[in-house]
Write a protein that holds these residues in place. Structure first.
Motif, PDB file in Angstrom:
ATOM      1  N   ILE A 118       0.353  -0.737  -0.285  1.00 44.91           N
ATOM      2  CA  ILE A 118       0.071  -0.510   0.156  1.00 44.91           C
ATOM      3  C   ILE A 118       0.739   1.409  -0.134  1.00 44.91           C
ATOM      4  CG2 ILE A 118      -1.558   0.717   1.358  1.00 44.91           C
ATOM      5  CD1 ILE A 118      -3.389  -1.172   2.092  1.00 44.91           C
ATOM      6  N   LEU A 119       2.045   1.428   0.421  1.00 48.04           N
ATOM      7  CA  LEU A 119       2.937   2.366   0.996  1.00 48.04           C
ATOM      8  C   LEU A 119       3.445   2.804   0.073  1.00 48.04           C
ATOM      9  CD1 LEU A 119       3.696   4.909   1.966  1.00 48.04           C
ATOM     10  CD2 LEU A 119       5.754   3.649   3.649  1.00 48.04           C
ATOM     11  N   CYS A 120       4.249   2.012  -1.075  1.00 45.96           N
ATOM     12  CA  CYS A 120       4.883   1.747  -2.338  1.00 45.96           C
ATOM     13  C   CYS A 120       4.330   1.922  -3.254  1.00 45.96           C
ATOM     14  CB  CYS A 120       5.085  -0.058  -2.746  1.00 45.96           C
ATOM     15  SG  CYS A 120       6.595  -0.141  -1.765  1.00 45.96           S
ATOM     16  N   ASP A 121       2.343   2.073  -3.369  1.00 45.40           N
ATOM     17  CA  ASP A 121       1.534   2.588  -4.159  1.00 45.40           C
ATOM     18  C   ASP A 121       1.650   4.136  -4.436  1.00 45.40           C
ATOM     19  OD1 ASP A 121       2.119   0.146  -5.599  1.00 45.40           O
ATOM     20  OD2 ASP A 121      -0.688  -0.881  -5.526  1.00 45.40           O
ATOM     21  N   ALA A 122       1.089   3.858  -2.467  1.00 49.10           N
ATOM     22  CA  ALA A 122       1.216   5.363  -2.424  1.00 49.10           C
ATOM     23  C   ALA A 122       1.500   6.460  -2.441  1.00 49.10           C
ATOM     24  CB  ALA A 122       0.393   5.151  -0.854  1.00 49.10           C
TER      25      ALA A 122
END
Length: 194
Positions: A118-122
């Protein structure tokens, strides 16, 4: 939640007062954007309690290292995040999760857990949004301020390589961001061949 709110206040203060004005892309606006995108994932994924707090903490801390150095900023960010989390009584297990979150955002991204995905995509959400060109131009401006001089052709080639190599990790980003990213890629290729 009180621990997170105190850490959030301190982290945002650091970003506001310690980041170089030359950081056109990796500034406070980027961190707030990543946090906003993470909040969308939290709502959609019904992430509550500790998971939501840790994801938000990772979003807030992932670029804190830029307050120290442009190079190896993830490692510097980890040191700062560990200090803040210790100050606000995060457990060793919670600190380990946040360290993993920050480390996962290093390019090329290597997320291993759902929160890391999630953080990588955000962090790179903008690649698949309509504001891609504006944000991309901020990154180019920042690179030039830090001594990376690229011609327009070289910048387009760099963008093409990055967009081709980048992969989204969550079903949401794969469905809603990847198609827009592919359109940007085609546009840049068209510009390069014109």
């Amino acid at each position: 939640m009180t621990r997170y709110l105190k850490l959030r206040k301190k982290a945002l203060h650091m970003l506001r007062t310690e980041l170089s004005g030359d950081l056109c892309y990796h500034g406070m606006a980027h961190t707030l954007d990543v946090l906003k995108v993470c909040n969308g994932y939290i709502r959609r994924g019904k992430l509550y309690g500790e998971k939501a707090m840790l994801l938000r903490t990772g979003a807030l801390c992932h670029d804190l290292g830029f307050t120290v150095s442009y190079e190896n900023h993830e490692e510097h960010g980890i040191i700062i995040a560990l200090r803040l989390m210790k100050e606000y009584y995060f457990t060793p297990a919670q600190r380990k999760v946040v360290v993993g979150l920050i480390r996962a955002t290093e390019v090329p991204q290597t997320p291993k857990t759902n929160l890391e995905r999630i953080l990588c995509d955000a962090d790179l959400d903008y690649l698949g949004r309509d504001d891609y060109s504006r944000i991309s131009n901020l990154l180019l401006k920042e690179l030039k301020r830090f001594g990376v001089n690229l011609t327009a052709k070289e910048w387009r080639q760099k963008q093409i390589s990055f967009l081709e190599e980048h992969r989204y990790h969550t079903p949401y980003a794969q469905k809603y961001r990847e198609p827009v990213k592919q359109n940007h890629l085609l546009e840049i290729k068209d510009q390069l061949s014109a």
